[in-house]
Enzyme design. Structure first.
Site, PDB file in Angstrom:
ATOM      1  N   TYR A  15       0.812  -1.224   0.000  1.00 22.03           N
ATOM      2  CA  TYR A  15       0.000   0.000   0.000  1.00 22.03           C
ATOM      3  C   TYR A  15       0.847   1.278   0.000  1.00 22.03           C
ATOM      4  O   TYR A  15       0.312   2.374  -0.155  1.00 22.03           O
ATOM      5  CB  TYR A  15      -0.894   0.047   1.247  1.00 22.03           C
ATOM      6  CG  TYR A  15      -1.892  -1.077   1.317  1.00 22.03           C
ATOM      7  CD1 TYR A  15      -2.960  -1.145   0.432  1.00 22.03           C
ATOM      8  CD2 TYR A  15      -1.776  -2.079   2.276  1.00 22.03           C
ATOM      9  CE1 TYR A  15      -3.879  -2.178   0.492  1.00 22.03           C
ATOM     10  CE2 TYR A  15      -2.692  -3.117   2.350  1.00 22.03           C
ATOM     11  CZ  TYR A  15      -3.740  -3.159   1.453  1.00 22.03           C
ATOM     12  OH  TYR A  15      -4.646  -4.182   1.515  1.00 22.03           O
ATOM     13  N   HIS A  20      -4.504   5.980  -1.639  1.00 27.11           N
ATOM     14  CA  HIS A  20      -5.192   5.926  -0.343  1.00 27.11           C
ATOM     15  C   HIS A  20      -4.236   6.241   0.812  1.00 27.11           C
ATOM     16  O   HIS A  20      -4.679   6.524   1.916  1.00 27.11           O
ATOM     17  CB  HIS A  20      -5.794   4.528  -0.163  1.00 27.11           C
ATOM     18  CG  HIS A  20      -7.107   4.496   0.568  1.00 27.11           C
ATOM     19  ND1 HIS A  20      -7.998   5.540   0.597  1.00 27.11           N
ATOM     20  CD2 HIS A  20      -7.680   3.499   1.293  1.00 27.11           C
ATOM     21  CE1 HIS A  20      -9.054   5.189   1.308  1.00 27.11           C
ATOM     22  NE2 HIS A  20      -8.889   3.961   1.746  1.00 27.11           N
ATOM     23  N   ASN A  66      -9.843   1.216   8.008  1.00 27.13           N
ATOM     24  CA  ASN A  66     -11.212   1.077   8.505  1.00 27.13           C
ATOM     25  C   ASN A  66     -11.329   1.056  10.021  1.00 27.13           C
ATOM     26  O   ASN A  66     -12.432   1.074  10.555  1.00 27.13           O
ATOM     27  CB  ASN A  66     -11.851  -0.182   7.928  1.00 27.13           C
ATOM     28  CG  ASN A  66     -11.955  -0.122   6.419  1.00 27.13           C
ATOM     29  OD1 ASN A  66     -11.668   0.908   5.796  1.00 27.13           O
ATOM     30  ND2 ASN A  66     -12.346  -1.217   5.819  1.00 27.13           N
ATOM     31  N   ASP A  91      -7.051  11.249   1.953  1.00 23.38           N
ATOM     32  CA  ASP A  91      -7.200  11.366   0.498  1.00 23.38           C
ATOM     33  C   ASP A  91      -8.624  11.765   0.149  1.00 23.38           C
ATOM     34  O   ASP A  91      -9.562  11.452   0.877  1.00 23.38           O
ATOM     35  CB  ASP A  91      -6.840  10.033  -0.176  1.00 23.38           C
ATOM     36  CG  ASP A  91      -7.704   8.866   0.293  1.00 23.38           C
ATOM     37  OD1 ASP A  91      -8.546   8.395  -0.499  1.00 23.38           O
ATOM     38  OD2 ASP A  91      -7.551   8.432   1.448  1.00 23.38           O
TER      39      ASP A  91
END
Length: 187
Positions: A15, A20, A66, A91
């Site tokens: 990631y 993100h 999350n 973002d």
């Protein structure tokens, strides 16, 4: 005074350079410019940066996007930082790449990290700095776009945009949300 600056993102190399993770990138750039490094602590990677007479605790939650609210709540309590001195860097698909929008509060706009923070804190009245990532994706392609890496054109101005976002964070801490909004929104 103590401020908690939270860059949202997902941990893990897969990631690291995705859209993100721009929140992580902003706090990384702030830390790098300030000559400080992150330590792996409870619920996240933490660094402390002095800016004039203010102490900025930079946080990259290790909870995944999350569940970001758990890290925010823990570090607010740990550092005794009131919600008025919390800034979440996130973002934003609705802004062109590199555009900034500071807000003192607001909805989650469908962003799961912001949604969890609001749920855990019991309020949406916390400041956020939205960093535009653009929205050049086909219908149904939002997840792949957000979890995809920045394109060549974006990377050409990335360092400059990260620096401007860092200045917006510092202005928030030194002069307050209203002055920061006037100086940096849509710049």
């Amino acid at each position: 005074m103590n401020y908690l600056i939270v860059g949202l993102g997902n941990i893990g190399d897969e990631y690291a350079r995705t859209r993100h993770n721009i929140g992580f990138m902003v706090v990384d750039a702030l830390a790098s410019a300030g000559g400080v490094t992150f330590d792996d602590k409870r619920y996240g990677f933490v660094s402390t940066l002095k800016v004039k007479n203010q102490t900025l605790t930079l946080l990259k939650p290790s909870t995944y996007m999350n569940l970001s609210g758990n890290a925010v709540r823990y570090w607010m309590n740990e550092l005794k930082v009131p919600v008025e001195r919390v800034l979440v860097v996130v973002d934003d698909l609705s802004l062109p790449f590199g555009h900034l929008r500071l807000k003192p509060s607001g909805s989650d706009g469908g962003h799961n990290g912001l949604k969890h923070i609001a749920s855990v804190l019991g309020t949406q009245k916390y400041a956020r700095l939205r960093f535009g990532i653009g929205n050049e994706f086909p219908r149904g392609g939002q997840v792949d776009y957000v979890l995809g890496e920045f394109g060549e054109d974006d990377l050409k101005t990335m360092d400059e945009r990260l620096k401007v976002a860092g200045e917006a964070v510092k202005t928030f801490c030194l002069a307050g949300i209203n002055i920061a909004m006037n100086q940096f929104n849509n710049k």
